[in-house]
Design an enzyme around this catalytic site. Structure first.
Site, PDB file in Angstrom:
ATOM      1  N   ARG A  88     -46.048 -64.447  90.570  1.00  0.00           N
ATOM      2  CA  ARG A  88     -45.078 -65.290  91.263  1.00  0.00           C
ATOM      3  C   ARG A  88     -45.346 -66.774  91.086  1.00  0.00           C
ATOM      4  NH1 ARG A  88     -42.179 -62.453  94.981  1.00  0.00           N
ATOM      5  NH2 ARG A  88     -41.617 -64.389  96.004  1.00  0.00           N
ATOM      6  N   TRP A 106     -46.439 -71.882  92.584  1.00  0.00           N
ATOM      7  CA  TRP A 106     -45.603 -72.321  91.476  1.00  0.00           C
ATOM      8  C   TRP A 106     -45.004 -73.630  91.960  1.00  0.00           C
ATOM      9  CZ3 TRP A 106     -40.467 -73.587  90.542  1.00  0.00           C
ATOM     10  CH2 TRP A 106     -40.090 -73.642  89.196  1.00  0.00           C
ATOM     11  N   ASN A 151     -43.864 -70.184 101.087  1.00  0.00           N
ATOM     12  CA  ASN A 151     -43.162 -69.897  99.832  1.00  0.00           C
ATOM     13  C   ASN A 151     -41.705 -70.259 100.057  1.00  0.00           C
ATOM     14  OD1 ASN A 151     -41.982 -68.710  97.554  1.00  0.00           O
ATOM     15  ND2 ASN A 151     -41.933 -66.697  98.507  1.00  0.00           N
ATOM     16  N   GLU A 191     -30.484 -62.041  74.775  1.00  0.00           N
ATOM     17  CA  GLU A 191     -31.663 -61.525  75.474  1.00  0.00           C
ATOM     18  C   GLU A 191     -32.910 -61.638  74.574  1.00  0.00           C
ATOM     19  OE1 GLU A 191     -32.617 -60.926  78.312  1.00  0.00           O
ATOM     20  OE2 GLU A 191     -34.328 -59.581  78.147  1.00  0.00           O
ATOM     21  N   LYS A 243     -36.313 -63.771  75.388  1.00  0.00           N
ATOM     22  CA  LYS A 243     -37.622 -63.112  75.423  1.00  0.00           C
ATOM     23  C   LYS A 243     -38.607 -63.858  74.516  1.00  0.00           C
ATOM     24  CE  LYS A 243     -37.565 -60.960  77.873  1.00  0.00           C
ATOM     25  NZ  LYS A 243     -36.855 -60.388  78.987  1.00  0.00           N
ATOM     26  N   GLU A 299     -39.498 -67.363  75.933  1.00  0.00           N
ATOM     27  CA  GLU A 299     -40.228 -67.259  77.193  1.00  0.00           C
ATOM     28  C   GLU A 299     -41.719 -67.014  76.995  1.00  0.00           C
ATOM     29  OE1 GLU A 299     -38.634 -63.929  79.360  1.00  0.00           O
ATOM     30  OE2 GLU A 299     -39.244 -64.731  81.286  1.00  0.00           O
ATOM     31  N   LYS A 334     -42.148 -65.105  88.239  1.00  0.00           N
ATOM     32  CA  LYS A 334     -41.337 -63.885  88.138  1.00  0.00           C
ATOM     33  C   LYS A 334     -40.085 -63.954  89.002  1.00  0.00           C
ATOM     34  CE  LYS A 334     -40.793 -59.447  87.103  1.00  0.00           C
ATOM     35  NZ  LYS A 334     -40.264 -59.223  85.746  1.00  0.00           N
TER      36      LYS A 334
HETATM   37  O1  M6R Z   1     -35.196 -61.004  89.596  1.00  0.00           O
HETATM   38  P1  M6R Z   1     -33.991 -61.342  88.786  1.00  0.00           P
HETATM   39  O2  M6R Z   1     -33.526 -60.228  87.922  1.00  0.00           O
HETATM   40  O3  M6R Z   1     -32.873 -61.892  89.621  1.00  0.00           O
HETATM   41  O4  M6R Z   1     -34.454 -62.515  87.837  1.00  0.00           O
HETATM   42  C1  M6R Z   1     -33.550 -63.176  87.006  1.00  0.00           C
HETATM   43  C2  M6R Z   1     -34.251 -63.993  85.966  1.00  0.00           C
HETATM   44  O5  M6R Z   1     -35.078 -64.942  86.570  1.00  0.00           O
HETATM   45  C3  M6R Z   1     -35.100 -63.130  85.022  1.00  0.00           C
HETATM   46  O6  M6R Z   1     -34.341 -62.148  84.405  1.00  0.00           O
HETATM   47  C4  M6R Z   1     -35.752 -64.015  83.945  1.00  0.00           C
HETATM   48  O7  M6R Z   1     -34.791 -64.532  83.095  1.00  0.00           O
HETATM   49  C5  M6R Z   1     -36.799 -63.191  83.188  1.00  0.00           C
HETATM   50  N1  M6R Z   1     -38.081 -63.833  83.292  1.00  0.00           N
HETATM   51  C6  M6R Z   1     -36.499 -63.015  81.760  1.00  0.00           C
HETATM   52  O8  M6R Z   1     -37.484 -62.242  81.133  1.00  0.00           O
END
Ligand code: M6R
Length: 611
Positions: free
Chosen positions: A27, A76, A102, A484, A488, A491, A606
């Site tokens: 997180r 974070w 948080n 996507e 990936k 990221e 996350k």
């Molecule tokens: O928890 P969520 O599915 O709402 O999160 C959405 C995005 O933050 C998440 O998909 C993010 O783009 C990922 N880290 C991508 O791998």
């Protein structure tokens, strides 16, 4: 974003808190801290910049802190750079009120100014120090923790999960949440608080999900919940069915690799849960067939990969169910003024169920009286609780920041919803409906086949590891997979990449193609393959290194393309489920080869619970 843990019981608190924080490091991981109060209520705080292991070292795994009650935090950064000073816990001047938080206190500036006028000084850049001193202010005014916390809630705007220790209440933690997650657990051994279940699952499976503005006091004697008027309220706990091991690495080098390999099982679980004895059963959504028939259009919203699932779904829903669909980035959608007629279904997709923008979009739609359906992985999360209907994906806990198995499970959810619409609206034949259902059952095995070619992908990644720029292109669902794949890659490998609808490249972006630029074409949509191949040839003519990912039966791939990866044939509506696996592995291996922290990529967290 940020993880908090609290423990009040009959064991040394700090080791339990640090252990819990390790499960929440996904997180946030730029600094961490822990505060423990001893039997007299005296509170010791230790904080450190950097990952949790620094704090582990400083505290000798928590052993340097003596006391049975404490709170901890992994950060974070939002307000102020990552530093020891900005790390939580924060405290008042005489360390009699200490808190972790948080979320984001939106009106922290005027509150800070007000507190300064009342004689408070500030030593960090954080909104949390303001929150702590606000609690202190009301505590001094009313002499009572519950009142101090409810006054805090009445005066702040924003999102928070706040846990507070008061010197005058040794052995007790007081906490409250609004729009940031917080779960509570209790066993014989004491009471626990955390931002997410894995942090405390080792100790208890009986979890209370707190609602907005509920205050809780935790001690060795139990947990007590109150509303903002400080009246006691009764809450039921949920028994968590998955194992603590599901949130452990279990011998894998990284969570991401483990989660990539869990995809056949996750897809199987989600398919089997809703599709049994040949029947698709979505009764859990509480939507009648009439409703599926009468819905005039669908709006899908989410962030990041969840949004990308929506892009895949748009192609499928429009094609097989002939219903208008639009896909919206939640952070944009929440501030738009969409023209609605009340006959829309809004589908919010979110793994965590806590993403701030997705939650806000959901609320906006509910306020306008639009029916909402959430596709969520985390049980009891805010989006799941607030949506009119919920489709729970069966992905289990996803720890790696880069989503893989949750994305795959969300695709399955959308396939099933599309099938349901198509069936009820009779837009596809019975025969094709049955064929699609059968194809869903075959997907796990086909994903396994793709996983079987991982060495080939690893080798390719090692050849590509010095690339500076990568382009992913495709048309239709292949375009949706491209966006996507590109996310990936960026990221976790930190390699710059772009995803383009193949036909769009020549409208400007093709000027970026140079000798050796890697262009990855995705070719699973037979009607569009030739077109994409032409676009790939255009880039090859300008020096691009072209590699393609194609279905088994895709024909006509020019010999001049440098690499061809194949995935098993499936119904083309479902090809994203196979193509994405190759791309996840490609991103994963590049990240490993470049020595990155795969599961905790820089600057990310996350669960994005801030705007
Ligand atoms: O928890 P969520 O599915 O709402 O999160 C959405 C995005 O933050 C998440 O998909 C993010 O783009 C990922 N880290 C991508 O791998």
């Amino acid at each position: 974003m940020c993880g908090i843990v609290g423990y009040a019981g009959n064991r040394q608190a700090a080791p339990i808190i640090l252990d819990g924080l390790t499960k929440l490091e996904y997180r946030g991981y730029d600094s961490a801290g822990v505060a423990v109060s001893d039997k007299n209520g005296d509170i010791d705080i230790i904080k450190a910049k950097g990952k949790l292991k620094v704090l582990y070292g400083l505290t000798d795994g928590g052993n340097k802190l003596n006391g049975l009650c404490g709170i901890g935090h992994t950060r974070w950064a939002t307000h102020g750079e990552p530093s020891e000073n900005n790390a939580h816990p924060h405290c008042n001047d005489d360390k009699t009120v200490v808190a972790v938080h948080n979320g984001i206190i939106e009106n922290f500036s005027p509150l800070k100014a007000k507190l300064m006028r009342r004689g408070y000084s500030f030593y960090s850049d954080t909104d949390t120090e303001v929150a702590t001193k606000l609690v202190d202010y009301y505590y001094k005014k009313y002499g009572e923790p519950l009142r101090a916390i409810s006054e805090f809630a009445l005066h702040v705007r924003g999102a928070y999960a706040l846990a507070v220790l008061f010197k005058e209440f040794p052995g007790k933690i007081f906490a409250i949440r609004k729009d940031s997650p917080m779960v509570i657990g209790y066993t014989d051994g004491g009471a626990f608080l955390a931002s997410d279940v894995p942090a405390i699952l080792k100790y208890t499976r009986n979890i209370y999900y707190t609602d907005n503005h509920e205050i809780v006091s935790l001690s060795n004697d139990g947990v007590v919940f109150y509303n903002l008027d400080r009246e006691e309220i009764r809450k039921e706990y949920t028994v968590i069915s998955w194992d603590a091991e599901a949130a452990e690495k279990g011998g894998w080098e990284h969570f991401m690799l483990k989660e990539i390999h869990e995809q056949p099982a996750v897809v199987r679980n989600t398919v089997n849960y809703f599709l049994h004895d040949g029947k698709l059963d979505l009764s859990e959504l509480n939507l009648s067939d009439e409703y599926f028939k009468d819905t005039e259009s669908i709006i899908i919203t989410g962030c990041g990969s969840a949004y990308h699932v929506g892009v895949v779904a748009q192609y499928i829903l429009e094609d097989i169910a002939r219903i208008p669909v639009r896909v919206e980035i939640a952070s944009e959608f929440r501030y738009r003024k969409p023209v609605l007629n009340g006959k829309e279904l809004v589908i919010v997709i979110s793994q965590s169920g806590e993403t701030a923008d997705s939650l806000a979009a959901l609320r906006e739609m509910k306020e306008q009286g639009i029916r909402t359906l959430a596709i969520v992985n985390v049980l009891g999360s805010s989006i799941a609780r607030e949506a009119d209907s919920v489709f729970y994906t069966k992905a289990g806990p996803e720890i790696s920041v880069a989503t893989t198995k949750a994305y795959s499970a969300q695709l399955i959810a959308m396939y099933m919803i599309a099938l349901k619409f198509a069936k009820v609206r009779a837009t596809i034949s019975e025969e094709y409906y049955t064929q699609l259902k059968n194809e869903l059952l075959l997907l796990p095995e086909k994903i396994e086949t793709v996983l079987g070619s991982k060495e080939q992908i690893q080798k390719f990644a090692s050849e590509m590891m010095d690339k500076q720029d990568v382009f992913f292109i495709g048309r239709g669902i292949d375009y949706a997979v491209s966006i996507e794949s590109s996310l990936k890659l960026k990221e976790i490998s930190y390699i710059h990449s772009e995803a383009y609808a193949a036909g769009e490249l020549k409208h400007g972006t093709i000027s970026l193609i140079e000798n050796g630029t890697l262009v990855l074409g995705i070719l699973t949509q037979s009607k569009l393959t030739e077109k994409t191949i032409s676009n790939l040839v255009e880039t090859a003519s300008r020096g691009a290194y072209v590699a393609v990912l194609a279905s088994e039966n895709t024909l006509g791939i020019p010999d001049s393309f440098k690499k061809v990866f194949r995935i098993p044939q499936t119904d083309e509506h479902f090809s994203a489920s196979l193509a994405v696996i190759t791309m996840q592995l490609f991103a994963y291996y590049l990240s490993v080869l470049r020595g990155n922290d795969v599961d905790k990529p820089r600057n990310l967290a996350k669960s994005v619970t801030v705007e």
